[in-house]
Motif scaffolding. Sequence first.
Motif, mmCIF file in Angstrom:
data_model
loop_
_atom_site.group_PDB
_atom_site.id
_atom_site.type_symbol
_atom_site.label_atom_id
_atom_site.label_comp_id
_atom_site.label_asym_id
_atom_site.label_seq_id
_atom_site.Cartn_x
_atom_site.Cartn_y
_atom_site.Cartn_z
ATOM 1 N N TYR A 36 0.831 -1.213 0.000
ATOM 2 C CA TYR A 36 0.000 0.000 0.000
ATOM 3 C C TYR A 36 0.868 1.266 0.000
ATOM 4 O O TYR A 36 0.551 2.262 -0.661
ATOM 5 C CB TYR A 36 -0.883 -0.019 1.251
ATOM 6 N N ASP A 38 2.031 2.061 -3.578
ATOM 7 C CA ASP A 38 1.058 1.945 -4.668
ATOM 8 C C ASP A 38 0.299 3.279 -4.793
ATOM 9 O O ASP A 38 -0.556 3.598 -3.969
ATOM 10 C CB ASP A 38 0.079 0.802 -4.343
ATOM 11 N N ASN A 39 0.633 4.053 -5.825
ATOM 12 C CA ASN A 39 0.045 5.395 -5.892
ATOM 13 C C ASN A 39 -1.385 5.408 -6.435
ATOM 14 O O ASN A 39 -1.962 6.476 -6.624
ATOM 15 C CB ASN A 39 0.949 6.379 -6.662
ATOM 16 N N THR A 40 -1.957 4.238 -6.649
ATOM 17 C CA THR A 40 -3.381 4.216 -7.005
ATOM 18 C C THR A 40 -4.244 4.158 -5.736
ATOM 19 O O THR A 40 -5.459 4.269 -5.805
ATOM 20 C CB THR A 40 -3.727 2.989 -7.876
ATOM 21 N N LYS A 41 -3.617 3.958 -4.575
ATOM 22 C CA LYS A 41 -4.377 3.815 -3.323
ATOM 23 C C LYS A 41 -4.686 5.179 -2.698
ATOM 24 O O LYS A 41 -4.016 6.176 -2.968
ATOM 25 C CB LYS A 41 -3.580 2.979 -2.321
ATOM 26 N N ASP A 42 -5.673 5.180 -1.806
ATOM 27 C CA ASP A 42 -6.095 6.403 -1.104
ATOM 28 C C ASP A 42 -4.976 6.889 -0.166
ATOM 29 O O ASP A 42 -4.558 6.160 0.728
ATOM 30 C CB ASP A 42 -7.357 6.045 -0.297
ATOM 31 N N HIS A 68 2.920 8.016 -1.088
ATOM 32 C CA HIS A 68 1.874 8.916 -0.617
ATOM 33 C C HIS A 68 2.483 10.078 0.165
ATOM 34 O O HIS A 68 3.427 9.889 0.910
ATOM 35 C CB HIS A 68 0.895 8.157 0.290
#
Length: 364
Positions: A117, A120-124, A162
């Motif tokens: 997580y 992973d830059n697609t996660k919130d 993030h």
Amino acid sequence: MKFYMPVRVFDEKDCVKAHAKDIAAFGKKALIVTGRKSAFENGSFDDVTQTLKDTDTEYLVFSAVEENPSVETVFAAKERYENEGIDFVIGIGGGSPMDAAKAIALVLKHPETDPEYLYDNTKDPSALPVVCVPTTCGTGSEVTGVSVLTRHDKKTKISMVHKVFPKLALIDGKYLTGASHTLIVNSAVDALSHLYESVINAKVDDYVRMSAAAGLKLWAMIKPVLLGERDMTEEDRSILMRASALAGMSIAGSGTSLPHALSYVLTYDLSLAHGRAVGYFLPAFMAAAPAEQGNELLRYSGFEDADDLAAFIDKVFGKQDIPEAELDRTYDVVRNNAAKMKSASFEVDEKLLKDIVYDTYNRR
Ligand SMILES: [Fe+2]
């Protein structure tokens, strides 16, 4: 161009106590994230806990953050506190606890998280609110969204993707009282490299130049202290912490560049302090930068040229002998990182990178 610095910063004496209400506004229960020792010795932990008690805010303490905190440490904290109803996280210390606090605030917000997580830059990217209380003068983590974590699987340090900006930074130079000269020097060289690298950077803009110029001029005032030419005063401590925060704002606006990228392998393999590892590559990087970009920065910070900076680095750290195999691994890691190769404001090809890693500045 944009200037995005969403952290509310208070930089003043006794600011933790003065902003008790601002801290308590984040919720009923805090998780304090800190290292094993220094926060308990420099008064910052006592100030924070007294403030929480005064405002009837519950708190738990995670004080197992190591130097260069790992992803494993972040997840150990998650497992321990995910069912505790934590409302916000307070990071106290240098870059390690503050960076860990940001990552912990992120994973506590997302119970389903696994280590992937973080990368992973697609996660919130939303996180619990973070309050930072810096007790060193180099990282600037209190004003950036960056969290650099050790990846044992890759044998180096990598920033999570993030951005978790603290909501509140409480900066008080008094927490540097009692810090060793070594820690001050390591931190201050880190701050100096943030100031240089943020400007000699592909993403530089006028807002970064503004904060870096202010930071460099403050930094220059402390140079005699770093050289051991005079003792550090209370005012010096405040100035150095402010220079470090301005350096943090500068890298939040653009980023770091090659000296930081090159430093991580040395820190991982040789346990070289972050500031020392970055400082090792800094003179060669400044010598490689176009004169019209580098000279002004060197002058602001009290150096005549890159040679003068190299002499300073030698004086404060002593001669450093890095094994050839380490330089080889460092060179390979950065050469294969396309983003890092493009991070400077000038073009860096493999030959120039080789010069920075192996050249005479580093073998002086
Ligand atoms: Fe740094």
